[in-house]
Write an enzyme that holds these catalytic residues in place. Structure first.
Site, short mmCIF file in Angstrom:
data_model
loop_
_atom_site.label_atom_id
_atom_site.label_comp_id
_atom_site.label_asym_id
_atom_site.label_seq_id
_atom_site.Cartn_x
_atom_site.Cartn_y
_atom_site.Cartn_z
N LYS A 88 0.81 -1.14 0.01
CA LYS A 88 -0.12 0.25 0.03
C LYS A 88 0.78 1.36 -0.16
CE LYS A 88 -3.35 0.61 3.19
NZ LYS A 88 -4.08 0.03 4.17
N ASP A 113 17.38 16.95 -24.59
CA ASP A 113 17.77 16.60 -23.24
C ASP A 113 19.11 17.32 -22.96
OD1 ASP A 113 17.82 15.81 -20.67
OD2 ASP A 113 18.33 13.60 -21.05
C1 SPV Z 1 16.88 10.76 -17.38
O1 SPV Z 1 15.66 9.98 -17.43
O2 SPV Z 1 16.49 11.85 -18.06
C2 SPV Z 1 17.93 10.55 -16.76
C3 SPV Z 1 18.35 9.10 -16.85
O3 SPV Z 1 18.93 11.26 -16.59
S1 SPV Z 1 19.15 8.89 -18.25
O4 SPV Z 1 18.44 8.98 -19.34
O5 SPV Z 1 19.57 7.16 -18.22
O6 SPV Z 1 20.62 9.45 -18.39
MG MG Z 2 18.27 13.44 -17.27
#
Ligand code: SPV
Ligand code: MG
Length: 435
Positions: free
Chosen positions: A45, A207
């Site tokens: 839970k 990213d």
């Molecule tokens: C993310 O999920 O952005 C991470 C993990 O930093 S990784 O993509 O493996 O770097």
């Molecule tokens: Mg990341």
């Protein structure tokens, strides 16, 4: 001689449903209450509001209760064999659903000495009244949510976390649950990872710390609006120390439980590129100072800053990774270490953990097993991991599903052929209830 009656409870709120069961039980004889341990409750839970000692004290003080025992599994078998009660009393709601196997086992065990299961009609309305909603509001409140990860770290290994990148995927993580057909054990996720990769990807951006902190904060708030589970933020490099200390306070106030920052400088790129792109690791003492500044800035005891070591990603040695771990813990005061790797066989992760654990037996280790996903969460925990993060799987699933449907409609000039690939519209309309 007075008969012995057993009833069990995981609840830390004394609602009328429990009192009704107790009333029936005390009519039948001397009542012993089984109180589930914190570990068992956390396993299926969530972290209980009150710990097991507090719950034992409450139940043992109730009129009609002659004793309490700790119950360290969902199954009643152990306590029943010890107590050999004449009766077990329970609400009749467990005849169907996940608990029905536990019920069947109770009947079977009781039959060994002619004991009897007595079921009282389920008290309608308990969960429909404000209670469940109040509890949800409490668990989703910043203070409770923030604190829950630290509590979980004490109770559970590994803690199972998966990416959530918006309200919808947050809801999926909040509610996903699987019952093991053999053991009846219920598996749910313990928390959510707000990934930089996925938060960026949903916005169609790379990213590279391009999606700024204010936008990340919006994503967190969107998820928090509809969930209660703890959140770990992927904080990228943490940015400038002068900014990081403010962001730590913001995250705490929101109710985030932990931030993970990685020891890179310059243009951050996703770790899974490895050495195929230029990635610079920070000087370990600089990075430790950033963590230390964050730790000093935080206002609550619950918030955690985990240090993410990129040595293995950057092609540096195991020794470098281990040395950095020492520096981040000793100089930075980090609350845990995330060790990352993009190798498929996982061997460097296992090697890191076995050496690290000799010096640091208690420090939380966080893993993101995207490339070495042949290992189960349990195998990783056995080797030393405390938190296992499935970092990007819902976003990757969504992309494939959306792209397939987009192409299917193009191919057929209409959406009819895509009907089987998608949720029926009726379901979509009611997927998110009004309240
Ligand atoms: C993310 O999920 O952005 C991470 C993990 O930093 S990784 O993509 O493996 O770097
Ligand atoms: Mg990341």
């Amino acid at each position: 001689m007075k008969k012995t009656v057993f009833m069990s409870t995981s609840s830390d709120i004394l609602h009328e449903g429990i009192l009704n069961v107790l009333a029936k039980a005390s009519e039948l004889g001397k009542v012993v209450v089984g109180v589930l341990t914190d570990e068992v409750i956390a396993s299926y839970k969530r972290v209980p509001l009150l710990d097991v000692d507090a719950r034992k004290a409450i139940y043992s003080s109730l009129k009609g209760v002659s004793g309490v025992v700790e119950q360290s599994s969902l199954s009643y078998r152990g306590v029943l064999l010890e107590l050999k009660p004449d009766y077990v009393v329970h609400g009749d709601d467990w005849r169907s659903g996940a608990q029905s196997q536990v019920r069947d086992e109770v009947v079977e065990v009781l039959s060994q000495w002619g004991g009897e299961l007595v079921e009282v009609p389920y008290t309608e309305g308990v969960s429909a009244t404000g209670l469940e909603r109040d509890l949800k509001a409490f668990y989703g409140s910043p203070d409770s949510r923030r604190a829950s990860l630290r509590k979980l770290l004490r109770l559970k290994k590994p803690i199972r976390v998966i990416e959530a990148s918006n309200g919808l995927s947050g809801l999926i993580v909040e509610n996903a649950s699987v019952t093991d057909p053999e053991t009846s054990a219920v598996r749910t996720y313990d928390g959510m990872w707000v990934s930089s990769l996925c938060d960026s990807t949903f916005k169609g951006k790379p990213d590279i710390e391009l999606v700024d902190f204010t936008s990340r904060q919006r994503t967190i708030e969107e998820i928090m609006e509809v969930t209660t589970k703890p959140i770990i933020l992927d904080g990228d490099t943490g940015g400038k120390t002068e900014h990081f200390i403010h962001n730590v306070k913001t995250l705490e106030r929101l109710g985030v439980s932990a931030v993970i920052i990685e020891d890179k400088t310059g243009l951050k790129q996703n770790s899974l590129f490895g050495t195929s792109v230029e990635q610079t690791q920070d000087d370990p003492h600089n990075f430790a100072a950033k963590i230390a500044a964050g730790k000093k800035a935080q206002k609550t005891r619950d918030f955690m800053i985990f240090a993410r070591i990129e040595s293995l990603i950057a092609g540096r040695s195991m020794e470098d990774a281990l040395q950095r771990a020492d520096i981040y813990l000793e100089e930075g005061g980090a609350d845990g270490i995330m060790i990352h790797s993009k190798e498929k066989d996982g061997s460097e992760i296992f090697e890191f953990m076995s050496i690290f654990r000799q010096k640091w037996p208690e420090v939380p280790i966080i893993l993101v097993p995207t490339s070495y996903n042949q290992f189960t969460e349990e195998e990783l925990a056995e080797a030393g991991a405390n938190i296992v993060i499935h970092a990007n799987h819902l976003t990757r699933a969504a992309y494939v599903a959306m792209s397939d449907v987009a192409h299917n409609i193009l191919e057929h000039h209409r959406s009819k052929e895509a009907d089987d690939m998608i949720m029926p519209i009726k379901e979509a309309l009611t997927l998110i209830p009004k309240e």
